[in-house]
Scaffold this motif. Structure first.
Motif, mmCIF file in Angstrom:
data_model
loop_
_atom_site.group_PDB
_atom_site.id
_atom_site.type_symbol
_atom_site.label_atom_id
_atom_site.label_comp_id
_atom_site.label_asym_id
_atom_site.label_seq_id
_atom_site.Cartn_x
_atom_site.Cartn_y
_atom_site.Cartn_z
ATOM 1 N N ILE A 1 42.700 -20.221 4.058
ATOM 2 C CA ILE A 1 42.701 -18.102 3.893
ATOM 3 C C ILE A 1 43.793 -17.793 3.425
ATOM 4 O O ILE A 1 43.592 -17.084 2.473
ATOM 5 N N ASP B 1 54.254 -21.767 5.187
ATOM 6 C CA ASP B 1 53.852 -22.412 6.654
ATOM 7 C C ASP B 1 54.481 -23.148 7.095
ATOM 8 O O ASP B 1 55.641 -24.401 6.831
ATOM 9 N N TYR C 1 60.431 -18.588 7.715
ATOM 10 C CA TYR C 1 59.672 -16.734 7.990
ATOM 11 C C TYR C 1 61.105 -15.832 7.453
ATOM 12 O O TYR C 1 62.439 -16.266 7.215
ATOM 13 N N THR D 1 42.345 -19.711 14.454
ATOM 14 C CA THR D 1 42.382 -19.213 15.521
ATOM 15 C C THR D 1 41.273 -20.806 16.470
ATOM 16 O O THR D 1 40.277 -19.769 16.499
ATOM 17 N N THR E 1 40.721 -14.394 12.329
ATOM 18 C CA THR E 1 38.914 -13.804 13.142
ATOM 19 C C THR E 1 39.726 -14.061 14.793
ATOM 20 O O THR E 1 40.572 -14.980 14.700
ATOM 21 N N ARG F 1 35.213 -29.124 8.264
ATOM 22 C CA ARG F 1 35.712 -28.789 9.470
ATOM 23 C C ARG F 1 34.338 -28.776 10.704
ATOM 24 O O ARG F 1 33.811 -27.837 10.122
HETATM 25 N N1 LIG Z 1 37.995 -20.986 6.853
HETATM 26 C C1 LIG Z 1 37.503 -20.264 6.696
HETATM 27 O O1 LIG Z 1 36.260 -20.032 5.869
HETATM 28 C C2 LIG Z 1 37.699 -18.344 7.458
HETATM 29 C C3 LIG Z 1 36.579 -17.185 6.600
HETATM 30 C C4 LIG Z 1 37.556 -16.559 7.511
HETATM 31 C C5 LIG Z 1 37.991 -15.963 8.188
HETATM 32 N N2 LIG Z 1 39.409 -17.217 8.579
HETATM 33 C C6 LIG Z 1 39.965 -17.161 9.621
HETATM 34 O O2 LIG Z 1 41.222 -17.288 9.305
HETATM 35 C C7 LIG Z 1 42.077 -18.017 9.603
HETATM 36 C C8 LIG Z 1 42.891 -18.876 9.690
HETATM 37 O O3 LIG Z 1 42.017 -19.722 9.046
HETATM 38 P P1 LIG Z 1 41.732 -20.557 7.667
HETATM 39 O O4 LIG Z 1 40.317 -21.790 7.241
HETATM 40 O O5 LIG Z 1 42.744 -20.866 7.116
HETATM 41 O O6 LIG Z 1 43.062 -22.256 8.910
HETATM 42 P P2 LIG Z 1 43.600 -23.754 8.365
HETATM 43 O O7 LIG Z 1 43.702 -24.448 9.829
HETATM 44 O O8 LIG Z 1 42.866 -23.515 6.725
HETATM 45 O O9 LIG Z 1 45.267 -23.218 7.818
HETATM 46 C C9 LIG Z 1 46.670 -22.215 8.848
HETATM 47 C C10 LIG Z 1 47.472 -23.153 8.141
HETATM 48 O O10 LIG Z 1 48.150 -22.229 9.173
HETATM 49 C C11 LIG Z 1 49.407 -23.103 9.683
HETATM 50 N N3 LIG Z 1 50.076 -22.146 10.296
HETATM 51 C C12 LIG Z 1 49.990 -22.815 11.836
HETATM 52 N N4 LIG Z 1 50.569 -22.335 12.713
HETATM 53 C C13 LIG Z 1 51.630 -21.572 12.050
HETATM 54 C C14 LIG Z 1 52.833 -20.718 12.406
HETATM 55 N N5 LIG Z 1 53.041 -20.287 13.516
HETATM 56 N N6 LIG Z 1 53.495 -21.002 10.910
HETATM 57 C C15 LIG Z 1 53.587 -20.616 9.763
HETATM 58 N N7 LIG Z 1 52.574 -21.982 9.915
HETATM 59 C C16 LIG Z 1 51.828 -22.213 10.540
HETATM 60 C C17 LIG Z 1 48.840 -24.060 9.593
HETATM 61 O O11 LIG Z 1 50.178 -25.036 9.061
HETATM 62 C C18 LIG Z 1 48.023 -24.558 8.292
HETATM 63 O O12 LIG Z 1 47.899 -24.780 7.140
HETATM 64 C C19 LIG Z 1 41.977 -18.125 11.405
HETATM 65 O O13 LIG Z 1 41.393 -17.838 12.197
HETATM 66 C C20 LIG Z 1 40.324 -18.265 10.483
HETATM 67 O O14 LIG Z 1 38.561 -18.022 11.558
HETATM 68 C C21 LIG Z 1 38.394 -18.378 7.816
#
Ligand SMILES: NC(=O)c1ccc[n+]([C@@H]2O[C@H](COP(=O)([O-])OP(=O)(O)OC[C@H]3O[C@@H](n4cnc5c(N)ncnc54)[C@H](O)[C@@H]3O)[C@@H](O)[C@H]2O)c1
Length: 405
Positions: free
Chosen positions: A10, A29, A68, A80, A116, A319
């Motif tokens: 995302i 990241d 950051y 999440t 989310t 996943r």
């Molecule tokens: N994947 C989907 O289809 C989708 C759709 C809608 C909403 N979401 C929501 O979006 C959010 C992110 O999901 P995603 O699929 O992108 O997850 P993801 O696991 O693909 O990516 C998350 C990234 O965050 C990084 N990260 C974690 N903690 C960190 C920190 N403290 N500082 C810096 N980087 C950090 C991780 O290294 C990772 O690269 C979730 O809440 C998910 O529920 C996902």
């Protein structure tokens, strides 16, 4: 300037989209390998249109780092998950990211949580961080994302969005930021409503799929074709039943509705039942495969293969995938027979017995469980030769050797 925190499925496309629409963006990241890959000019996952978007954003000056940044707006897009025991949201990643933001954010910065989260998460876990850090000047916003993997780039541009903010003026400011690329309608509301709407949207889909899955089981017992039943019922102007299938995977639909059940265990019982119904499907498919094996006299499980490891077609995301759930169920209840697994979208080894070419996969097989309708096979049963097909997604046509749910 915007600092997008978390560059996964995302965060990355969101950062790229903003950067390629004139917003100054730095992506952060904490995964140094991921940042190195992006800085080497490569995307980190497959997605229609992502490479082109990446090239545009790089040309527009986006940067990637593990640090950051000091900037006026932060967008937090970290995972999440739910707590596997009590099914409540695990806000750990969001809390950690927000804490770090508060250490670097300048006065009156805006902190947007895009991840989310369940209703009340910001009140319970994030607001107190501002108080503890003496940073109540920072404005909190929740801007949940709705895009679907496989069509992310197009949906980022076209979907409607929700912005929840304490201060409507801040909400307007953040809406303007998203409107740099978003052509959909942007609704501005309070934070708790925004949190709830996102969870409700995914719960609605989970419940509708569970209904279809239950219909599939009823139709099996009653000897009816569930797909024909749903097709005709959906001709009614106010009926829209989704399709049954081998289970629900991905990061959203099998996860987010549990937030409601976890937070409201006494009240959300109908949602709980729906999630349990969906979770029962991978094992149900396995039982169908065993019925078919008995019918065709196949006794050696090594003659049965599983096509598809991802949670949906034409993506590389595994996943919570139904195939992984099915293999788990098989190991737990059915002796862990060694079926070969193949998915052309998954190049890395995810499970034992995974092979990496269709020829190697089909060698010696008499039956294939088609768990994912990737475009390589959808509507093309001939690619599986003479194999009997178990087709829980109804993508293999109506031949006599195709077994539906
Ligand atoms: N994947 C989907 O289809 C989708 C759709 C809608 C909403 N979401 C929501 O979006 C959010 C992110 O999901 P995603 O699929 O992108 O997850 P993801 O696991 O693909 O990516 C998350 C990234 O965050 C990084 N990260 C974690 N903690 C960190 C920190 N403290 N500082 C810096 N980087 C950090 C991780 O290294 C990772 O690269 C979730 O809440 C998910 O529920 C996902």
């Amino acid at each position: 300037m915007v600092n997008v925190i978390g560059l996964g499925y995302i965060g990355l496309p969101t950062a790229l989209m903003m950067a390629s629409h004139g917003v100054e963006v730095i992506g952060t990241d904490y995964n140094a390998d991921l940042v190195a890959t992006l800085n080497a000019g490569r995307t980190t996952f497959k997605e229609e249109g992502l490479e082109e978007l990446f090239a545009k954003a790089v040309e527009a000056g986006i940067r990637f780092t593990t640090e950051y940044q000091v900037c006026d707006t932060y967008i937090v897009s970290v995972p999440t998950p739910y707590d596997k025991v009590d099914k409540k949201i695990d806000p750990g990643y969001v809390v950690a990211a927000c804490k770090t933001v508060l250490q670097v954010a300048p006065e009156n910065a805006v902190l947007v949580v895009e991840s989310t989260i369940s209703p009340g998460t910001i009140d319970r876990f994030v607001r107190s961080l501002l108080v503890e850090a003496g940073r109540e000047d920072v404005a909190l916003v929740h801007a949940p994302e709705r895009i679907i993997p496989g069509n992310m780039v197009s949906e980022l541009l076209r979907n409607n969005r929700t912005i929840g903010a304490d201060d409507p003026k801040v909400g307007e400011r953040v809406a303007k930021l998203y409107a740099s690329f978003c052509q959909g309608e942007i609704a501005i509301t309070d934070i708790r409503t925004a949190e709830m709407t996102k969870v409700v949207e995914n719960t609605f889909r989970a419940v509708n799929i569970a209904f279809a899955n239950e219909l599939a089981k009823v139709c099996r017992v009653g000897d009816m074709d569930v797909h024909e039943v749903i097709r005709i019922a959906n001709k009614h102007p106010r009926v829209n039943i989704l399709q049954p299938g081998p289970g629900v995977g991905g990061h959203c639909i099998p996860v987010d509705p549990w937030f409601l059940v976890g937070d409201y265990p006494e009240t959300a019982s109908f949602v709980r039942l729906a999630l349990q119904t969906n979770a029962s499907m991978p094992e149900y498919v396995l039982h169908r495969a065993h019925e078919a094996m008995a019918e065709y006299g196949i006794t050696d499980p090594a003659k049965v293969g599983i096509y598809g490891l991802t949670y949906k077609e034409d993506v590389d995301d595994v996943r919570e995938s139904p195939t992984l759930q099915m293999l788990e169920a098989q190991a737990e209840h059915l002796g862990g027979a060694a079926m070969k697994v193949y998915d052309p979208w998954v190049e890395v080894d995810v499970v034992p017995n995974q092979v990496h070419s269709m020829d190697e996969f089909l060698d010696g097989l008499e039956m294939v469980i088609v768990m994912v309708g990737h475009s390589q096979v959808k509507g093309k049963p001939e690619v599986f030769g003479d194999c009997i097909l178990i087709d829980p997604r109804n993508v293999m046509g109506d031949d006599a050797n195709v077994w539906k749910l």
